[in-house]
Design a protein around this motif. Structure first.
Motif, short mmCIF file in Angstrom:
data_model
loop_
_atom_site.label_atom_id
_atom_site.label_comp_id
_atom_site.label_asym_id
_atom_site.label_seq_id
_atom_site.Cartn_x
_atom_site.Cartn_y
_atom_site.Cartn_z
N GLY A 179 0.82 -1.20 0.00
CA GLY A 179 0.00 0.00 0.00
C GLY A 179 0.86 1.25 0.00
O GLY A 179 2.07 1.20 0.24
N GLN A 180 0.21 2.38 -0.28
CA GLN A 180 0.94 3.64 -0.31
C GLN A 180 0.75 4.45 0.96
O GLN A 180 1.20 5.58 1.07
N VAL A 181 0.06 3.87 1.94
CA VAL A 181 -0.10 4.52 3.24
C VAL A 181 1.18 4.34 4.03
O VAL A 181 1.71 3.24 4.14
N ARG A 182 1.69 5.45 4.59
CA ARG A 182 2.95 5.40 5.32
C ARG A 182 2.70 5.06 6.79
O ARG A 182 1.75 5.54 7.38
N PRO A 183 3.61 4.26 7.42
CA PRO A 183 4.73 3.54 6.82
C PRO A 183 4.24 2.33 6.04
O PRO A 183 3.27 1.67 6.43
N THR A 184 4.88 2.03 4.94
CA THR A 184 4.41 0.98 4.05
C THR A 184 4.74 -0.41 4.58
O THR A 184 5.76 -0.61 5.26
N VAL A 205 3.09 -10.47 6.58
CA VAL A 205 3.12 -9.00 6.56
C VAL A 205 4.51 -8.54 7.00
O VAL A 205 4.98 -8.88 8.09
N THR A 206 5.16 -7.79 6.12
CA THR A 206 6.53 -7.34 6.37
C THR A 206 6.60 -5.81 6.33
O THR A 206 6.32 -5.21 5.29
N PRO A 207 6.94 -5.15 7.44
CA PRO A 207 7.13 -3.69 7.41
C PRO A 207 8.30 -3.34 6.50
O PRO A 207 9.38 -3.93 6.62
N TYR A 208 8.09 -2.41 5.57
CA TYR A 208 9.16 -1.99 4.68
C TYR A 208 8.97 -0.51 4.33
O TYR A 208 8.43 -0.17 3.28
N PRO A 209 9.40 0.38 5.23
CA PRO A 209 9.21 1.83 5.02
C PRO A 209 9.85 2.29 3.72
O PRO A 209 10.94 1.86 3.35
N GLY A 210 9.14 3.16 3.01
CA GLY A 210 9.67 3.75 1.79
C GLY A 210 9.45 2.93 0.54
O GLY A 210 9.87 3.35 -0.55
N CYS A 211 8.79 1.78 0.65
CA CYS A 211 8.56 0.94 -0.52
C CYS A 211 7.49 1.57 -1.41
O CYS A 211 6.40 1.91 -0.95
N GLU A 212 7.80 1.73 -2.70
CA GLU A 212 6.87 2.36 -3.63
C GLU A 212 6.38 1.41 -4.72
O GLU A 212 5.55 1.78 -5.54
N GLY A 213 6.88 0.19 -4.73
CA GLY A 213 6.45 -0.77 -5.73
C GLY A 213 7.14 -2.09 -5.50
O GLY A 213 8.18 -2.16 -4.83
N ASN A 235 12.28 -14.61 -5.87
CA ASN A 235 12.62 -13.33 -5.23
C ASN A 235 11.45 -12.36 -5.29
O ASN A 235 10.60 -12.42 -6.19
N LEU A 236 11.45 -11.47 -4.32
CA LEU A 236 10.56 -10.32 -4.35
C LEU A 236 11.43 -9.08 -4.40
O LEU A 236 12.38 -8.95 -3.62
N MET A 237 11.16 -8.20 -5.35
CA MET A 237 11.97 -7.00 -5.54
C MET A 237 11.18 -5.78 -5.08
O MET A 237 10.07 -5.54 -5.56
N ALA A 238 11.73 -5.05 -4.14
CA ALA A 238 11.08 -3.86 -3.61
C ALA A 238 11.71 -2.62 -4.21
O ALA A 238 12.94 -2.49 -4.27
#
Length: 313
Positions: free
Chosen positions: A207-212, A276-284, A291-294
């Motif tokens: 999602g685009q809600v911060r923190p992502t 569910v993995t916290p990953y601040p700043g992820c935009e896509g 693999n998962l590419m952030a």
């Protein structure tokens, strides 16, 4: 081949009976989708097995060898490159997940986008005369009764909204939503602010809600059973990993409120593992099989960086 019928609405499973130049597309069965209200309409819908932008990242460009009937194709809308551009077909393995995205409009002017996930193997069961799924569906169809005032040979037309073509009434398998949907699908509302990625049996969103946070839904039955053992065998029980991710198994029946869009509330229960993995700043995000590419934007520059993350299997 899986087609989406907007009018009914329904999923139409088809088979190519021959090859070029005498190819003929035959309808094998119709799987009805939930009945819509008179104030709602299905404006557009699409189905896919992987995000169209993942060909450069995926190692599975050449499909593996599957037994006959172990592969299905779904229409994939590609960017138009000029007048008369075609739609290509994308093969989906039997153990993969097909996502059907439906865009529903109401007379009030509001709209909703609904994501239906279903295992390809479940759909293929309705196309194989030797499968228990096929036999059960035909047996149920044989005992259904027409509504009062209609002749028995016309009974397929009595299913909500489903209209058959001339000559199909006695030979076409038509399965109501209640007989196939709740046990084989999972329905979630599609957030327009969420970027998604789908490969094989895994679906990831951010999602685009911060923190992502990155949410991974894994529909693989083996990993569902393993996660149940890891969490103590209880659905909904959570376990926090060392990397900060939280996993749980979702195998209860969820209810999507019909409201303005559907005549009844919609139940679905396809089990999956949610991570569910916290990953601040992820935009896509992007995925391949391993693999998962952030995609993140660094604090010190305006440039984006691709970060490779390994799946926690």
């Amino acid at each position: 081949m899986l087609l989406i019928r907007l009018r009914e609405p329904a999923l139409e499973l088809c088979r190519l009976s021959d090859i070029w130049p005498n190819a003929k597309l035959e309808t094998v069965c119709i799987l009805a989708l939930p009945e819509m209200t008179t104030s709602a309409s299905l404006r557009w819908a699409t189905c896919f097995g992987e995000h169209p932008g993942h060909a450069l990242f995926s190692k599975g460009r050449h499909p593996p060898e599957y037994a006959p009937g172990e592969y299905a194709s779904t229409p994939m809308q590609q960017p138009r490159e000029g007048k008369g551009a075609r739609r290509n077909l994308q093969s989906v393995p039997a153990d993969g997940i097909i996502s059907v995205v439906m865009h529903v409009h109401g007379l009030s002017g509001y709209f909703s986008t609904i994501d239906l996930s279903v295992r390809c193997r479940a759909l293929l069961g309705f196309t194989d005369p030797n499968s228990p799924t096929w036999a059960t569906a035909w047996a149920a169809q044989a005992v259904r009764k027409p509504v009062e005032g209609e002749r028995e040979r016309e009974w397929p037309r009595t299913l909500p909204g489903v209209v058959t073509r001339p000559g199909e009434e006695d030979s076409l398998l038509i399965v109501p939503w209640e007989e196939w949907g709740p046990a084989n699908t999972r329905i979630l509302e599609h957030d327009s602010l969420t970027w998604g990625s789908l490969v094989g049996e895994r679906r990831a969103t951010v999602g685009q809600v911060r923190p992502t946070v990155i949410t991974m839904r894994d529909y693989n039955p083996f990993r569902v059973r393993r996660a149940l053992a890891r969490t103590g065998g209880g659905a909904g029980a959570e376990v926090k990993l060392e990397c900060g991710s939280v996993i749980k198994v979702v195998d209860n029946t969820s209810v999507y409120r019909g409201g303005e869009w559907f005549c009844d509330d919609i139940e679905s229960s396809l089990p999956y593992v949610e991570t569910v993995t916290p990953y601040p700043g992820c935009e896509g995000i992007f995925m391949d099989e391993d693999n998962l590419m952030a995609e993140v934007r660094t604090e010190v520059s305006s440039h984006k960086t691709i970060v490779f993350l390994l799946f926690c299997d």
